[in-house]
Design a protein around this motif. Structure first.
Motif, PDB file in Angstrom:
ATOM      1  N   THR A 312      39.788  37.599  39.330  1.00 59.31           N
ATOM      2  CA  THR A 312      39.373  37.931  37.958  1.00 59.31           C
ATOM      3  C   THR A 312      40.913  38.366  37.441  1.00 59.31           C
ATOM      4  O   THR A 312      41.270  38.204  36.470  1.00 59.31           O
ATOM      5  CB  THR A 312      38.537  39.344  38.054  1.00 59.31           C
ATOM      6  N   ASP A 406      34.322  31.211  34.507  1.00 58.46           N
ATOM      7  CA  ASP A 406      34.194  31.951  35.845  1.00 58.46           C
ATOM      8  C   ASP A 406      32.967  31.367  36.616  1.00 58.46           C
ATOM      9  O   ASP A 406      32.050  31.208  35.953  1.00 58.46           O
ATOM     10  CB  ASP A 406      34.178  33.263  35.564  1.00 58.46           C
ATOM     11  N   GLU A 407      32.984  31.161  37.809  1.00 56.62           N
ATOM     12  CA  GLU A 407      31.904  30.887  38.570  1.00 56.62           C
ATOM     13  C   GLU A 407      31.350  29.742  38.231  1.00 56.62           C
ATOM     14  O   GLU A 407      30.209  29.560  37.567  1.00 56.62           O
ATOM     15  CB  GLU A 407      30.701  31.852  38.725  1.00 56.62           C
ATOM     16  N   GLY A 565      29.742  37.491  41.423  1.00 58.97           N
ATOM     17  CA  GLY A 565      30.640  38.160  40.703  1.00 58.97           C
ATOM     18  C   GLY A 565      30.724  39.801  40.603  1.00 58.97           C
ATOM     19  O   GLY A 565      31.712  40.276  40.615  1.00 58.97           O
TER      20      GLY A 565
HETATM   21 MG    MG Z   1      34.719  36.622  40.385  1.00 57.53          MG
END
Ligand code: MG
Ligand code: ADP
Length: 702
Positions: A312, A406-407, A565
């Motif tokens: 992050t 993200d992801e 996450g």
């Molecule tokens: Mg993450």
């Protein structure tokens, strides 16, 4: 049935199946169920088995379990009217006789099965009640005037669905294959180029071999796709994908954009404000990104780092750099919970610099959304964090500079491209940097196949002072001990996740199960228990998560919605119920919710005995390793192909014949081959290849 009356008709391969004679609006949906939409799809519908009807077996030579074609005369037909009504037809040839048994039959059939009638039938021989029988053989009645020749080829058996008979599908496919061969381009330039590697095996011949093999073909090799005909197609498909990925890369990389002017003072200030030092891996990732930004080309980078390694902050650094140069950044995450959490972190991080962050999720009220959208369009929002809501048409950026995903395994390729287009279509008409982050360890072979178009940074190592997560397997019968243990954890003001996994194939039932568990735990524990699941209204979900962040809830019972996450470092224990139901990748993701602080963490896999040998092996891998890469490799080994990277492969391209795990050697060969021979393949051929193999792959059209 004739599908196409005139063999000379030119097939339009991209035409929908309903354009074929004999496939109307009513039947087409049945084909669609098999993923057969266009004429070319027929070519790639593979048989899963073959039947040998090329010769007649004398009845005296039959053996149990064998599939045989018999031909003889009916000696006797007898209907038995017991509880299990049936008709027994005795078939006789020159050598012996056999009983054919029918449980379903109608009067006209009975009438046809008269003594002396000639029959040819196909079926599997069984030994039952002291005699050879075939139950419900396929049959046809012969007359001395009508004895059709035997097929010269093996008969392929295809996956079918209700309302679509095997015979019909077979004929349709055969027609397509035959037409394909007759067409002008049956010998293609690629066939010539590949002729050294696959002599005498053009694309068309390979197809014919698979759909209409000679009786002497090695069936095993057709079944496991090691047969040269399949190998030829696999090679071609992998090559096509390689070209497609290269194309995307080129289309992005030829775009010329201004180099981003990174405000180094601001970045240093940002880093100084962090409550920790950047790890080696984080610094390295930032250096890679900085390097990309300094070029006059869009960045296309995948950051791959195990759960908890601190991706992050790296995303934040990249965002700061782009925002600092006056552009906007969009961050896409797969779940609302994660969006909200990122939003809070980013808001904190950006505040000292007077930068503004907006959260955009689909469930917002219209009025609220309108305000946010306006801020985005006016450029008042510097960073926009959201779920797939960001892809929506209405969202228009003033000047989007970078998309961070993200992801990524949760997002489809088309979603990624749609974000990319936001930058291109907006006022600015310029390409957007793309930064993709994933915790899903991608084994090297897959990397080459699926991500060949990306630059990759691998982040290894976790932030300091992390203690490895202890993983235990405990049977459900010892559930009470687990509850005692988490009670002790809560006593120390630490928190616990309790994950209820999918027991039934229904989300509703899963949520219900979680509800029950949370009630039971609340009864047994003196600490506050909360519940989140996918069916809850998002506001309520959020309230619960907030309470958990603030440590007002000690035990959070959840469905797998928390898989990705979520970051609550004070949560040190993870209980996973029925872990045997989950794939290794998903277990690893879930477990990664703990072990995010300095305290010792543990994960209890609360399983339901008895375990299958496969489940046992999986849970053992979880006990023995905390390393996502090791787990991913083991996962591949255990599964040996097929389903990779957890159960959701949304981000993965679909292959028609190749399997990246099974065909990893071929994948390597394709790489080498392409490097050495790319000059031999002209642009038209590449177009054709991409057209043929990558239609479902939106990225090819990028
Ligand atoms: Mg993450
Ligand atoms: P992931 O890579 O799974 O996205 P996160 O970015 O959520 O991981 O980080 C996991 C935890 O590690 C967070 O609590 C974060 O604050 C912390 N963290 C990140 N970088 C460092 C660092 N360099 N030193 C110490 N803790 C860190």
């Amino acid at each position: 049935m004739t599908l196409l009356t005139q063999p000379s008709t030119v097939f339009s391969w991209d035409a929908s199946l309903s354009s074929l004679h004999g496939i109307g609006e009513k039947i087409a949906p049945r084909f669609a169920k098999l993923n057969l939409h266009y004429i070319h799809d027929l070519l790639f519908h593979w048989p899963y088995r073959y039947e040998d009807r090329t010769h007649i077996t004398p009845i005296q030579d039959i053996v149990p379990e064998k599939w045989v074609l018999l031909q003889g005369t009916i000696r006797k037909t007898q209907v038995i009217k017991s509880a299990k009504k049936r008709c027994i037809v005795t078939l006789q040839d020159q050598s012996a006789h056999i009983k054919l048994i029918f449980f379903h039959f109608k009067t006209p059939q009975l009438e046809a099965w008269r003594e002396g009638t000639m029959l040819r039938c196909f079926g599997q021989v069984k030994w039952a009640g002291g005699q050879f029988t075939i139950v419900h053989p396929e049959y046809e009645i012969l007359t001395p005037q009508r004895i059709p020749p035997l097929p010269e080829h093996l008969t392929p058996i295809y996956p079918i669905v209700a309302g679509l008979s095997q015979n019909w599908l077979r004929k349709t496919i055969l027609t397509a294959v035959t037409h394909y061969q007759r067409q002008a381009y049956q010998r293609e330039s690629l066939d010539d180029v590949l002729s050294k590697k696959f002599p005498e095996l053009s694309f068309a011949t390979a197809l014919e071999t698979i759909h209409r093999p000679n009786a002497n073909q090695n069936l095993e090799s057709l079944y496991d796709k090691s047969h040269p005909a399949y190998q030829r197609l696999i090679f071609e498909e992998l090559l096509a994908h390689r070209y497609a990925l290269k194309r995307i890369r080129q289309s992005v990389k030829v775009a010329h954009i201004e180099a981003t002017k990174v405000d180094h003072d601001q970045i240093h200030q940002f880093i100084r404000n962090l409550p920790f030092e950047l790890t080696e891996a984080q610094q390295k990732a930032w250096r890679d990104i900085e390097g990309d930004l300094s070029l006059q080309k869009p960045m296309l980078r995948l950051i791959q780092g195990d759960v908890g390694c601190g991706k992050t902050v790296v995303a934040a650094l990249a965002a700061m750099a782009v925002v600092g140069s006056g552009k906007q950044v969009a961050i896409m995450v797969p779940t609302e919970i994660l969006a909200k959490q990122h939003f809070e972190h980013f808001s904190d991080w950006l505040k000292p610099f007077n930068l503004r962050c907006e959260l955009l999720v689909s469930k917002f009220k219209t009025k609220q959304k309108r305000q946010i959208l306006e801020n985005i369009t006016l450029g008042l929002a510097n960073v926009v964090i959201g779920t797939h809501a960001i892809f929506q048409e209405k969202v228009e950026f003033q000047n989007l500079g970078m998309a961070i995903i993200d992801e990524q395994h949760r997002f489809g390729v088309h979603q990624r491209l749609s974000l990319q287009k936001k930058g291109e279509s907006a006022r600015q008409k310029s390409a957007v940097h793309q930064l993709i982050m994933t915790a899903t360890p991608i084994p090297r072979t897959l990397m080459m196949g699926q991500y060949a178009h990306l630059d990759v940074t691998v982040m290894d190592g976790l932030p300091p002072n992390r203690q490895p997560i202890k993983t235990l397997t405990v049977a459900q019968s010892r559930r009470h001990e687990v509850i005692e243990r988490i009670s002790a954890v809560c006593q120390q003001k630490k928190q616990v996740y309790w994950v209820c996994t999918l027991i039934e194939e229904s989300e509703a039932l899963q949520c219900q199960a979680a509800q029950i568990v949370s009630e039971q735990l609340q009864e047994q524990l003196q600490f506050p228990v909360g519940l989140v699941h996918g069916k809850m209204p998002s506001q309520q979900k959020e309230q619960v998560m907030q309470a958990f962040y603030r440590n007002e809830i000690s035990v959070l019972v959840a469905t797998t919605v928390i898989e990705v996450g979520v970051n609550v470092p004070n949560a040190t224990s993870m209980i996973i119920e029925n872990p045997e139901r989950l794939g290794l990748a998903q277990l690893h993701q879930l477990r990664g919710r703990v072990g995010r602080g300095r305290d010792e963490s543990f994960c209890i896999l609360l399983y339901q005995p008895p375990l299958s040998p496969m489940s046992r092996a999986r849970l053992q891998v979880m006990r023995e390793s905390n390393d996502g890469f090791v787990i991913a490799e083991k996962d591949l080994e255990l599964r040996g192909g097929g389903e990779i990277l957890g159960d959701r492969q949304t981000g993965m391209a679909q292959y028609k014949v190749a399997d990246l795990v099974r065909d990893k050697i071929c994948l390597q060969q394709v790489g080498t081959w392409e490097k050495q021979h790319s000059k031999l393949v002209d642009t038209n051929t590449v177009d054709r290849l991409i057209d043929r193999w990558c239609q479902s792959l939106d990225l090819a059209k990028a």
